[in-house]
Design a protein around this motif. Structure first.
Motif, PDB file in Angstrom:
ATOM      1  N   ARG A 182      46.818  46.337  22.689  1.00 37.92           N
ATOM      2  CA  ARG A 182      45.749  45.361  22.518  1.00 37.92           C
ATOM      3  C   ARG A 182      46.259  44.095  21.870  1.00 37.92           C
ATOM      4  NH1 ARG A 182      41.558  49.051  22.559  1.00 37.92           N
ATOM      5  NH2 ARG A 182      42.331  50.169  20.739  1.00 37.92           N
ATOM      6  N   THR A 183      47.223  44.243  20.959  1.00 38.59           N
ATOM      7  CA  THR A 183      47.603  43.092  20.140  1.00 38.59           C
ATOM      8  C   THR A 183      48.905  42.427  20.572  1.00 38.59           C
ATOM      9  OG1 THR A 183      48.584  44.665  18.588  1.00 38.59           O
ATOM     10  CG2 THR A 183      46.379  43.863  18.067  1.00 38.59           C
ATOM     11  N   ASP A 184      49.724  43.113  21.348  1.00 38.05           N
ATOM     12  CA  ASP A 184      51.017  42.538  21.719  1.00 38.05           C
ATOM     13  C   ASP A 184      50.918  41.939  23.128  1.00 38.05           C
ATOM     14  OD1 ASP A 184      53.563  42.051  22.611  1.00 38.05           O
ATOM     15  OD2 ASP A 184      54.421  43.925  21.838  1.00 38.05           O
ATOM     16  N   PRO A 185      51.111  40.607  23.231  1.00 39.59           N
ATOM     17  CA  PRO A 185      50.950  39.968  24.540  1.00 39.59           C
ATOM     18  C   PRO A 185      51.899  40.528  25.595  1.00 39.59           C
ATOM     19  CG  PRO A 185      51.759  38.400  22.886  1.00 39.59           C
ATOM     20  CD  PRO A 185      51.414  39.656  22.157  1.00 39.59           C
ATOM     21  N   LEU A 186      53.033  41.071  25.167  1.00 41.26           N
ATOM     22  CA  LEU A 186      53.979  41.627  26.143  1.00 41.26           C
ATOM     23  C   LEU A 186      53.538  43.002  26.640  1.00 41.26           C
ATOM     24  CD1 LEU A 186      57.436  40.645  24.617  1.00 41.26           C
ATOM     25  CD2 LEU A 186      56.254  39.641  26.571  1.00 41.26           C
ATOM     26  N   ARG A 187      52.579  43.593  25.976  1.00 38.52           N
ATOM     27  CA  ARG A 187      52.161  44.947  26.366  1.00 38.52           C
ATOM     28  C   ARG A 187      50.745  45.001  26.925  1.00 38.52           C
ATOM     29  NH1 ARG A 187      55.983  48.493  23.826  1.00 38.52           N
ATOM     30  NH2 ARG A 187      57.096  47.323  22.214  1.00 38.52           N
ATOM     31  N   GLN A 188      50.046  43.855  26.865  1.00 35.89           N
ATOM     32  CA  GLN A 188      48.629  43.900  27.245  1.00 35.89           C
ATOM     33  C   GLN A 188      48.402  44.365  28.681  1.00 35.89           C
ATOM     34  OE1 GLN A 188      46.986  40.145  25.979  1.00 35.89           O
ATOM     35  NE2 GLN A 188      46.849  40.989  23.900  1.00 35.89           N
ATOM     36  N   TRP A 189      49.331  44.020  29.556  1.00 29.83           N
ATOM     37  CA  TRP A 189      49.176  44.395  30.967  1.00 29.83           C
ATOM     38  C   TRP A 189      49.087  45.904  31.150  1.00 29.83           C
ATOM     39  CZ3 TRP A 189      52.928  47.480  33.262  1.00 29.83           C
ATOM     40  CH2 TRP A 189      54.134  47.610  32.559  1.00 29.83           C
ATOM     41  N   LYS A 190      49.609  46.643  30.180  1.00 28.92           N
ATOM     42  CA  LYS A 190      49.615  48.099  30.325  1.00 28.92           C
ATOM     43  C   LYS A 190      48.256  48.722  30.031  1.00 28.92           C
ATOM     44  CE  LYS A 190      54.379  49.019  28.840  1.00 28.92           C
ATOM     45  NZ  LYS A 190      55.138  49.871  27.921  1.00 28.92           N
ATOM     46  N   LEU A 191      47.395  47.933  29.374  1.00 17.14           N
ATOM     47  CA  LEU A 191      46.134  48.522  28.925  1.00 17.14           C
ATOM     48  C   LEU A 191      45.138  48.532  30.077  1.00 17.14           C
ATOM     49  CD1 LEU A 191      45.042  49.592  26.214  1.00 17.14           C
ATOM     50  CD2 LEU A 191      43.981  47.379  25.886  1.00 17.14           C
ATOM     51  N   SER A 192      44.761  49.702  30.544  1.00 18.22           N
ATOM     52  CA  SER A 192      43.851  49.771  31.691  1.00 18.22           C
ATOM     53  C   SER A 192      42.477  50.251  31.258  1.00 18.22           C
ATOM     54  CB  SER A 192      44.422  50.711  32.749  1.00 18.22           C
ATOM     55  OG  SER A 192      44.294  52.050  32.308  1.00 18.22           O
ATOM     56  N   GLU A 193      41.520  50.105  32.164  1.00 21.18           N
ATOM     57  CA  GLU A 193      40.170  50.635  31.961  1.00 21.18           C
ATOM     58  C   GLU A 193      40.217  52.088  31.518  1.00 21.18           C
ATOM     59  OE1 GLU A 193      36.964  49.617  32.294  1.00 21.18           O
ATOM     60  OE2 GLU A 193      37.994  47.674  32.111  1.00 21.18           O
ATOM     61  N   ILE A 194      41.100  52.819  32.192  1.00 20.64           N
ATOM     62  CA  ILE A 194      41.171  54.253  31.937  1.00 20.64           C
ATOM     63  C   ILE A 194      41.706  54.531  30.536  1.00 20.64           C
ATOM     64  CG2 ILE A 194      42.439  56.311  32.683  1.00 20.64           C
ATOM     65  CD1 ILE A 194      41.753  55.661  35.470  1.00 20.64           C
ATOM     66  N   ASP A 195      42.678  53.724  30.135  1.00 18.64           N
ATOM     67  CA  ASP A 195      43.225  53.883  28.782  1.00 18.64           C
ATOM     68  C   ASP A 195      42.123  53.796  27.732  1.00 18.64           C
ATOM     69  OD1 ASP A 195      45.545  53.776  30.135  1.00 18.64           O
ATOM     70  OD2 ASP A 195      46.369  52.018  29.131  1.00 18.64           O
ATOM     71  N   LEU A 196      41.213  52.852  27.987  1.00 15.16           N
ATOM     72  CA  LEU A 196      40.193  52.583  26.976  1.00 15.16           C
ATOM     73  C   LEU A 196      39.347  53.816  26.712  1.00 15.16           C
ATOM     74  CD1 LEU A 196      39.279  48.985  28.159  1.00 15.16           C
ATOM     75  CD2 LEU A 196      40.636  49.647  26.160  1.00 15.16           C
ATOM     76  N   GLN A 197      39.326  54.721  27.680  1.00 20.16           N
ATOM     77  CA  GLN A 197      38.502  55.922  27.492  1.00 20.16           C
ATOM     78  C   GLN A 197      39.312  57.147  27.076  1.00 20.16           C
ATOM     79  OE1 GLN A 197      35.465  56.435  30.615  1.00 20.16           O
ATOM     80  NE2 GLN A 197      36.358  54.592  31.520  1.00 20.16           N
ATOM     81  N   ALA A 198      40.629  57.005  27.066  1.00 26.34           N
ATOM     82  CA  ALA A 198      41.475  58.186  26.843  1.00 26.34           C
ATOM     83  C   ALA A 198      41.233  58.846  25.492  1.00 26.34           C
ATOM     84  CB  ALA A 198      42.945  57.812  26.982  1.00 26.34           C
ATOM     85  N   GLN A 199      40.945  58.023  24.484  1.00 26.00           N
ATOM     86  CA  GLN A 199      40.718  58.602  23.156  1.00 26.00           C
ATOM     87  C   GLN A 199      39.376  59.340  23.112  1.00 26.00           C
ATOM     88  OE1 GLN A 199      42.370  57.868  19.587  1.00 26.00           O
ATOM     89  NE2 GLN A 199      44.016  58.324  21.025  1.00 26.00           N
TER      90      GLN A 199
END
Ligand code: ADP
Ligand code: MLT
Length: 286
Positions: A182-199
């Motif tokens: 969420r916070t690292d601009p180099l990693r943001q592309w990895k965050l998907s809709e599905i990730d948001l629900q994984a927790q």
């Protein structure tokens, strides 16, 4: 007239401390990458052996989001000959693919003689993510579990070397990695809709992970669990497991190929650990 406060002088000491921290971080990273090199050399020998013997090999990487599959795959593939090593990460199925036999699009990417294929996620999507998010019906899920063991048995009996890796992170570590995405601009592309629900869906994933391991850990195609909270150790041990799966030529005599038992766990043992936990707590946590 209001008095304006002069701008604060730059805090050079703090900037210096910040730079030092960054340099140390980069240095540790370089060291960690360098440490993998001897095993990467061995992976090349393994690849050359596959080529020379016209063998087919598949390594599949499963695990929750942010479990470090992608990073491990990149290190494994890093120095390989791209003509004989492919990384396959299939997206969501198209309507046409949905109308096919479930395994069909995966089979289309399978290796020919001399090739190594690394699957970043695999046909096991149906056992976890598709089931958790209702991307497949309950029937499709049960059919998958019923069919996959025979499918893999035939695959391996006909000579394909198959390694099934399950990357395992703890809930807290996954949360930490998502926060960094969420916070690292180099990693943001990895965050998907599905990730948001994984927790939120953690326990559902755990239940289906248990079913998957219990039903699909077979003698011809066993699961290997990689504890991946520590990424460096996960990558190194992934390499050791892959290197242990093939009796290739000119293996180094001085390198340690023994997987670390704190990191690498057999599928049957993971199932037993999960069952013990469930007996103790009445539920799974991992
Ligand atoms: P990744 O973890 O590979 O970056 P995602 O977290 O977005 O990708 O999705 C996880 C997996 O779920 C992927 O393999 C993706 O193809 C699959 N997936 C996403 N949406 C669907 C869908 N509607 N039907 C089937 N599979 C899906
Ligand atoms: C994952 O596990 O979500 C992916 O492999 C991304 C990664 O961690 O590199």
């Amino acid at each position: 007239m209001a008095e304006t406060t002069p701008p604060a002088p730059p805090d050079l000491a703090a900037a210096y401390e910040q730079a030092k921290l960054e340099i140390n971080r980069l240095r540790r990273r370089l060291d960690a990458e360098g440490m993998l090199r001897p095993w990467q050399v061995e992976l090349l020998k393994l690849q050359q052996h596959l080529e020379a013997q016209n063998l087919r090999m598949i390594v599949l990487f499963e695990g929750r989001d942010a479990s470090g599959k992608g990073g491990a795959i990149r290190r494994v593939a890093r120095y390989m000959n791209e003509r004989h090593c492919r990384v396959v990460a299939l997206g969501r199925p198209t309507a046409e693919q949905r109308s096919q036999w479930y395994f069909q699009r995966y089979v289309a990417a399978f290796p020919t003689g001399g090739e190594l294929v690394l699957f970043d996620r695999s046909w096991y999507n149906r056992a976890m993510v598709e089931r958790v998010f209702d991307f497949c019906t309950a029937d499709e899920y049960h059919n998958f579990l019923r069919g996959v063991t025979g499918f893999e048995k035939d695959l391996t009996r006909q000579g394909t070397i198959l390694v099934k890796l399950y990357f395992s992170v703890t809930r807290a570590e996954q949360a930490r990695r998502f926060e960094r995405r969420r916070t690292d601009p180099l990693r943001q592309w990895k965050l998907s809709e599905i990730d948001l629900q994984a927790q939120d869906r953690w326990d559902d994933f755990t239940n289906f992970k248990y079913e998957m391991l219990r039903r699909t850990d077979t003698r011809p195609a066993p699961w290997v669990i990689i504890r991946s909270n520590d990424k460096q150790l996960a990558r190194l041990n992934t390499m050791k497991v892959i290197l242990g799966a093939v009796d290739y030529k000119d293996r180094s005599a001085d390198l340690d190929f023994t997987p670390d038992p704190r990191i690498v766990v057999a599928g049957v043992d993971e199932v037993a650990l999960m069952e013990a936990e469930r007996r103790r707590l009445g539920r799974f946590t991992g």
